[in-house]
Design a protein around this motif. Structure first.
Motif, PDB file in Angstrom:
ATOM      1  N   UNK A  52       0.814  -1.215   0.000  1.00  0.00           N
ATOM      2  CA  UNK A  52       0.000   0.000   0.000  1.00  0.00           C
ATOM      3  C   UNK A  52       0.848   1.265   0.000  1.00  0.00           C
ATOM      4  N   UNK A  53       2.124   1.161   0.401  1.00  0.00           N
ATOM      5  CA  UNK A  53       2.980   2.334   0.445  1.00  0.00           C
ATOM      6  C   UNK A  53       3.542   2.699  -0.924  1.00  0.00           C
ATOM      7  N   UNK A  54       3.501   1.757  -1.838  1.00  0.00           N
ATOM      8  CA  UNK A  54       4.058   2.015  -3.165  1.00  0.00           C
ATOM      9  C   UNK A  54       3.142   2.980  -3.913  1.00  0.00           C
ATOM     10  N   UNK A  55       3.712   3.957  -4.609  1.00  0.00           N
ATOM     11  CA  UNK A  55       2.862   4.899  -5.362  1.00  0.00           C
ATOM     12  C   UNK A  55       2.136   4.180  -6.500  1.00  0.00           C
ATOM     13  N   UNK A  56       0.911   4.580  -6.700  1.00  0.00           N
ATOM     14  CA  UNK A  56       0.112   3.987  -7.771  1.00  0.00           C
ATOM     15  C   UNK A  56       0.381   4.751  -9.055  1.00  0.00           C
ATOM     16  N   UNK A  57       0.811   4.039 -10.063  1.00  0.00           N
ATOM     17  CA  UNK A  57       1.087   4.675 -11.356  1.00  0.00           C
ATOM     18  C   UNK A  57      -0.209   4.996 -12.071  1.00  0.00           C
ATOM     19  N   UNK A  58      -0.291   6.206 -12.539  1.00  0.00           N
ATOM     20  CA  UNK A  58      -1.442   6.604 -13.330  1.00  0.00           C
ATOM     21  C   UNK A  58      -1.294   6.033 -14.739  1.00  0.00           C
ATOM     22  N   UNK A  59      -2.320   5.364 -15.198  1.00  0.00           N
ATOM     23  CA  UNK A  59      -2.282   4.835 -16.551  1.00  0.00           C
ATOM     24  C   UNK A  59      -2.448   5.974 -17.536  1.00  0.00           C
ATOM     25  N   UNK A  60      -1.648   5.954 -18.580  1.00  0.00           N
ATOM     26  CA  UNK A  60      -1.807   6.961 -19.624  1.00  0.00           C
ATOM     27  C   UNK A  60      -3.001   6.550 -20.467  1.00  0.00           C
ATOM     28  N   UNK A  61      -3.959   7.452 -20.508  1.00  0.00           N
ATOM     29  CA  UNK A  61      -5.168   7.159 -21.265  1.00  0.00           C
ATOM     30  C   UNK A  61      -5.030   7.758 -22.647  1.00  0.00           C
ATOM     31  N   UNK A  62      -5.534   7.059 -23.612  1.00  0.00           N
ATOM     32  CA  UNK A  62      -5.434   7.501 -24.998  1.00  0.00           C
ATOM     33  C   UNK A  62      -6.791   7.319 -25.659  1.00  0.00           C
ATOM     34  N   UNK A  63      -7.234   8.351 -26.324  1.00  0.00           N
ATOM     35  CA  UNK A  63      -8.500   8.276 -27.039  1.00  0.00           C
ATOM     36  C   UNK A  63      -8.301   7.403 -28.266  1.00  0.00           C
ATOM     37  N   UNK A  64      -9.179   6.415 -28.436  1.00  0.00           N
ATOM     38  CA  UNK A  64      -9.064   5.532 -29.599  1.00  0.00           C
ATOM     39  C   UNK A  64     -10.260   5.653 -30.528  1.00  0.00           C
ATOM     40  N   UNK A  65     -11.308   6.315 -30.079  1.00  0.00           N
ATOM     41  CA  UNK A  65     -12.474   6.487 -30.941  1.00  0.00           C
ATOM     42  C   UNK A  65     -13.688   6.897 -30.141  1.00  0.00           C
ATOM     43  N   UNK A  66     -14.754   7.095 -30.862  1.00  0.00           N
ATOM     44  CA  UNK A  66     -16.022   7.431 -30.223  1.00  0.00           C
ATOM     45  C   UNK A  66     -16.665   6.169 -29.683  1.00  0.00           C
ATOM     46  N   UNK A  67     -17.416   6.316 -28.604  1.00  0.00           N
ATOM     47  CA  UNK A  67     -18.158   5.191 -28.054  1.00  0.00           C
ATOM     48  C   UNK A  67     -19.206   4.761 -29.077  1.00  0.00           C
ATOM     49  N   UNK A  68     -19.498   3.464 -29.158  1.00  0.00           N
ATOM     50  CA  UNK A  68     -20.507   2.989 -30.127  1.00  0.00           C
ATOM     51  C   UNK A  68     -21.851   3.687 -29.938  1.00  0.00           C
ATOM     52  N   UNK A  69     -22.604   3.755 -31.005  1.00  0.00           N
ATOM     53  CA  UNK A  69     -23.957   4.325 -31.053  1.00  0.00           C
ATOM     54  C   UNK A  69     -23.998   5.823 -30.793  1.00  0.00           C
ATOM     55  N   UNK A  70     -22.916   6.520 -31.085  1.00  0.00           N
ATOM     56  CA  UNK A  70     -22.880   7.980 -30.977  1.00  0.00           C
ATOM     57  C   UNK A  70     -23.434   8.576 -32.269  1.00  0.00           C
ATOM     58  N   UNK A  71     -23.975   9.785 -32.191  1.00  0.00           N
ATOM     59  CA  UNK A  71     -24.388  10.445 -33.440  1.00  0.00           C
ATOM     60  C   UNK A  71     -23.153  10.743 -34.291  1.00  0.00           C
ATOM     61  N   UNK A  72     -23.372  10.922 -35.559  1.00  0.00           N
ATOM     62  CA  UNK A  72     -22.266  11.280 -36.464  1.00  0.00           C
ATOM     63  C   UNK A  72     -22.004  12.772 -36.312  1.00  0.00           C
ATOM     64  N   UNK A  73     -20.810  13.092 -35.844  1.00  0.00           N
ATOM     65  CA  UNK A  73     -20.424  14.492 -35.687  1.00  0.00           C
ATOM     66  C   UNK A  73     -19.648  14.932 -36.918  1.00  0.00           C
ATOM     67  N   UNK A  74     -20.053  16.072 -37.487  1.00  0.00           N
ATOM     68  CA  UNK A  74     -19.383  16.627 -38.658  1.00  0.00           C
ATOM     69  C   UNK A  74     -18.445  17.745 -38.207  1.00  0.00           C
ATOM     70  N   UNK A  75     -17.191  17.636 -38.629  1.00  0.00           N
ATOM     71  CA  UNK A  75     -16.186  18.636 -38.268  1.00  0.00           C
ATOM     72  C   UNK A  75     -15.545  19.169 -39.539  1.00  0.00           C
ATOM     73  N   UNK A  76     -15.453  20.485 -39.610  1.00  0.00           N
ATOM     74  CA  UNK A  76     -14.818  21.160 -40.744  1.00  0.00           C
ATOM     75  C   UNK A  76     -13.481  21.727 -40.287  1.00  0.00           C
ATOM     76  N   UNK A  77     -12.426  21.424 -41.039  1.00  0.00           N
ATOM     77  CA  UNK A  77     -11.091  21.949 -40.753  1.00  0.00           C
ATOM     78  C   UNK A  77     -10.775  22.975 -41.840  1.00  0.00           C
ATOM     79  N   UNK A  78     -10.583  24.236 -41.435  1.00  0.00           N
ATOM     80  CA  UNK A  78     -10.256  25.305 -42.377  1.00  0.00           C
ATOM     81  C   UNK A  78      -8.839  25.766 -42.051  1.00  0.00           C
ATOM     82  N   UNK A  79      -7.894  25.381 -42.904  1.00  0.00           N
ATOM     83  CA  UNK A  79      -6.461  25.619 -42.659  1.00  0.00           C
ATOM     84  C   UNK A  79      -5.743  25.676 -44.000  1.00  0.00           C
TER      85      UNK A  79
END
Length: 170
Positions: A52-79
């Protein structure tokens, strides 16, 4: 001889080591044999740490995608810069967003009117029409007021931030 390098140090290493061992409540000993070398040893009183004395390592979280059954989001990139545009487009597409892109503000406004994205990544400095003017035209309409527009800029100055926010960006 003058050409031989000295093999002696300042002697501080042993003194520092001895003080460090003493700070931890231990003792240091030395044994030396002429022509064979010297051995330095130390003893410390320690106890095992509990799990219990050992520090708990925080897991690096990484976004891999949208959760299933999400609406389709439209994004416009102007660059206008191809590399920046491609980076954003590839990243957003890989996460599951519908993405389209434009090279300048004029193309962005036209594509926004036709495609009606929920979010726009808008570069501020572009040829033909800059991001300020494009955003002004989009915000002048009722549906444009509901569109989230995020400013893309290389400037990190507070004055620029104020101008961007007052132009209707997030």
């Amino acid at each position: 001889m003058a050409s031989q390098k000295s093999q002696q140090g300042t002697g501080l290493g042993l003194t520092i080591s001895q003080q460090f061992v003493h700070l931890m409540g231990g003792s240091i000993t030395v044994s030396s044999t002429l022509g064979q070398g010297t051995i330095f040893s130390f003893d410390l009183q320690i106890s095992l740490a509990e799990v219990a004395e050992a520090p708990i390592r925080q897991l690096k979280r990484r976004v891999i995608g949208l959760e299933p059954n999400q609406p389709k989001y439209r994004i416009l990139v102007v660059e206008d810069k191809w590399e920046n545009r491609e980076l954003l487009v590839k990243m957003l597409v890989s996460l599951g967003f519908e993405v389209r892109h434009a090279e300048n503000g004029q193309e962005g406004v036209t594509l926004w009117e036709i495609w009606e994205p929920q979010l726009i990544w808008m570069d501020m400095q572009m040829p033909v029409m800059d991001g300020y003017e494009a955003t002004k035209q989009i915000r002048a309409t009722l549906k444009g007021q509901a569109t989230v527009i995020i400013a893309l800029t290389a400037s990190a100055f507070d004055e620029e931030r104020f101008v961007v926010l007052s132009a209707g960006f997030f």
